[in-house]
Design a protein around this motif. Sequence first.
Motif, PDB file in Angstrom:
ATOM      1  N   ARG A   1      25.430  34.341  38.216  1.00 54.99           N
ATOM      2  CA  ARG A   1      25.620  35.729  38.672  1.00 54.99           C
ATOM      3  C   ARG A   1      27.081  35.989  39.023  1.00 54.99           C
ATOM      4  NH1 ARG A   1      23.518  38.258  42.916  1.00 54.99           N
ATOM      5  NH2 ARG A   1      22.967  36.441  44.194  1.00 54.99           N
ATOM      6  N   ILE A   2      27.715  35.018  39.695  1.00 54.88           N
ATOM      7  CA  ILE A   2      29.127  35.148  40.049  1.00 54.88           C
ATOM      8  C   ILE A   2      29.970  35.241  38.780  1.00 54.88           C
ATOM      9  CG2 ILE A   2      31.081  33.989  41.132  1.00 54.88           C
ATOM     10  CD1 ILE A   2      29.062  32.774  43.131  1.00 54.88           C
ATOM     11  N   ALA A   3      29.637  34.424  37.783  1.00 55.28           N
ATOM     12  CA  ALA A   3      30.358  34.458  36.508  1.00 55.28           C
ATOM     13  C   ALA A   3      30.208  35.810  35.831  1.00 55.28           C
ATOM     14  CB  ALA A   3      29.838  33.350  35.590  1.00 55.28           C
ATOM     15  N   GLY A   4      29.017  36.393  35.922  1.00 51.29           N
ATOM     16  CA  GLY A   4      28.784  37.708  35.332  1.00 51.29           C
ATOM     17  C   GLY A   4      29.639  38.785  35.966  1.00 51.29           C
TER      18      GLY A   4
ATOM     19  N   THR B   1      35.073  42.033  35.835  1.00 56.27           N
ATOM     20  CA  THR B   1      36.143  42.478  36.730  1.00 56.27           C
ATOM     21  C   THR B   1      37.388  42.859  35.929  1.00 56.27           C
ATOM     22  OG1 THR B   1      35.329  41.025  38.481  1.00 56.27           O
ATOM     23  CG2 THR B   1      37.582  41.841  38.694  1.00 56.27           C
ATOM     24  N   ASP B   2      37.967  43.997  36.263  1.00 58.82           N
ATOM     25  CA  ASP B   2      39.172  44.463  35.578  1.00 58.82           C
ATOM     26  C   ASP B   2      40.384  43.741  36.165  1.00 58.82           C
ATOM     27  OD1 ASP B   2      40.925  45.880  34.016  1.00 58.82           O
ATOM     28  OD2 ASP B   2      40.956  47.651  35.300  1.00 58.82           O
ATOM     29  N   VAL B   3      41.010  42.886  35.382  1.00 53.04           N
ATOM     30  CA  VAL B   3      42.171  42.119  35.829  1.00 53.04           C
ATOM     31  C   VAL B   3      43.377  42.507  34.981  1.00 53.04           C
ATOM     32  CG1 VAL B   3      43.156  39.814  36.124  1.00 53.04           C
ATOM     33  CG2 VAL B   3      40.727  40.193  36.581  1.00 53.04           C
TER      34      VAL B   3
ATOM     35  N   MET C   1      43.511  34.965  37.042  1.00 50.10           N
ATOM     36  CA  MET C   1      43.203  34.527  35.683  1.00 50.10           C
ATOM     37  C   MET C   1      42.412  35.602  34.956  1.00 50.10           C
ATOM     38  SD  MET C   1      40.255  31.611  36.329  1.00 50.10           S
ATOM     39  CE  MET C   1      41.072  30.858  37.747  1.00 50.10           C
ATOM     40  N   PRO C   2      42.409  35.582  33.627  1.00 44.09           N
ATOM     41  CA  PRO C   2      41.629  36.560  32.858  1.00 44.09           C
ATOM     42  C   PRO C   2      40.144  36.465  33.180  1.00 44.09           C
ATOM     43  CG  PRO C   2      43.205  35.419  31.440  1.00 44.09           C
ATOM     44  CD  PRO C   2      43.196  34.689  32.754  1.00 44.09           C
ATOM     45  N   PRO C   3      39.418  37.579  33.073  1.00 43.15           N
ATOM     46  CA  PRO C   3      37.987  37.598  33.411  1.00 43.15           C
ATOM     47  C   PRO C   3      37.169  36.558  32.647  1.00 43.15           C
ATOM     48  CG  PRO C   3      38.799  39.823  33.115  1.00 43.15           C
ATOM     49  CD  PRO C   3      39.903  38.918  32.696  1.00 43.15           C
ATOM     50  N   GLU C   4      37.448  36.393  31.343  1.00 46.24           N
ATOM     51  CA  GLU C   4      36.644  35.454  30.564  1.00 46.24           C
ATOM     52  C   GLU C   4      36.886  34.013  30.996  1.00 46.24           C
ATOM     53  OE1 GLU C   4      40.234  36.727  27.994  1.00 46.24           O
ATOM     54  OE2 GLU C   4      38.816  37.619  29.433  1.00 46.24           O
TER      55      GLU C   4
END
Length: 345
Positions: A113-116, A121-123, A245-248
């Motif tokens: 869920r945290i990963a989702g 998240t817009d970074v 860091m990037p969202p992915e």
Amino acid sequence: MNAAGSGPARAGHEEAEREELARLLPAPAERDVPSEPYLHHKDRLMQHIDDDQNRTTPAPAQKVRRRMLRPALLMPAAGLALAGALAVTLTAGGESGNGSGQPRESAAVLLDRIAGVAEKTDVKPVREDQLVYVKSLMAGAELKEDGSSKLDPLHEREIWKSQISKPVIKIGLIHEDGAYFPLNEGGPGTPAGVHRPTYLWLSSLPTDPDALLKELYRMTEPEEGHEKAQAVFDLIGELLSENVMPPENAAAIYKAAAKLPGVKRVDDAVDAAGRHGVGIARTDKWASTATEWVFDRDSLAFLGERRYRTEDVGAGKKGDILEKFAVLERGIVDAYRERPDSDTK
């Protein structure tokens, strides 16, 4: 007295009547369950029983499991379905309920869920000529030879981290205890990497959780007397705490953490700022310490972490806090001593 009413003949007749009645009556355990799945599970259970009976010295864990499986043959269909649902819940997390009557999600489910959330998240990407800024609240303890420790008072710290990929001597700046301290490296300088993670370097890491975990293991060297898996867990915490860091990549790192052995969910975790949330923890059994990450209960944002003893060691006591940390603010700035959304120098 006739033959039907005497001894073995009478017993055989009664047995035949019982078999005939049993054949005519519907099987209660199969009324609510499709025949093929039921028979499949029944065959599996019977195989377990046969294996158990054919072993003269089964292992303790196997004995317990098979004793639990046998009563399922006597359950009605609804009970069998409920047992299956409970088995899925228990094997998914291996953790008990939360006291509310509802099954508690496992560490793997929480991290997923945290990963989702992280993935959505817009970074804003960080350029090499910019700096990552983090304001935190922290306290650490110094360990003594007898195992005792004393936690220092909490204090605020600001850090500006260089994002230049090539080797640099000045890798950052710290503002602590009212003074500024440059983070300088000697020699030819330090390039971006695991010991100086920049946004660009973090974006180069695998986004497949299995490949990422393999890479993290390769880059990690545990201290003497510490588990390798714990060193990886602690490295992940470091990457999450004072970097962008990037969202992915953030999503992948949480999913990789879920694959580490011994990772557990904590119902109530508290960071250095006193904020309560849910936690993800792992215990290093070799070192008798645990590291615990804290996440906001609603937004699932990373709040901080803490490290503590899990048992008495010499003069050190179980529960002693060895380190605690809380992220108060995080952002991207263009110059040292600049704060996000501020021109203050």
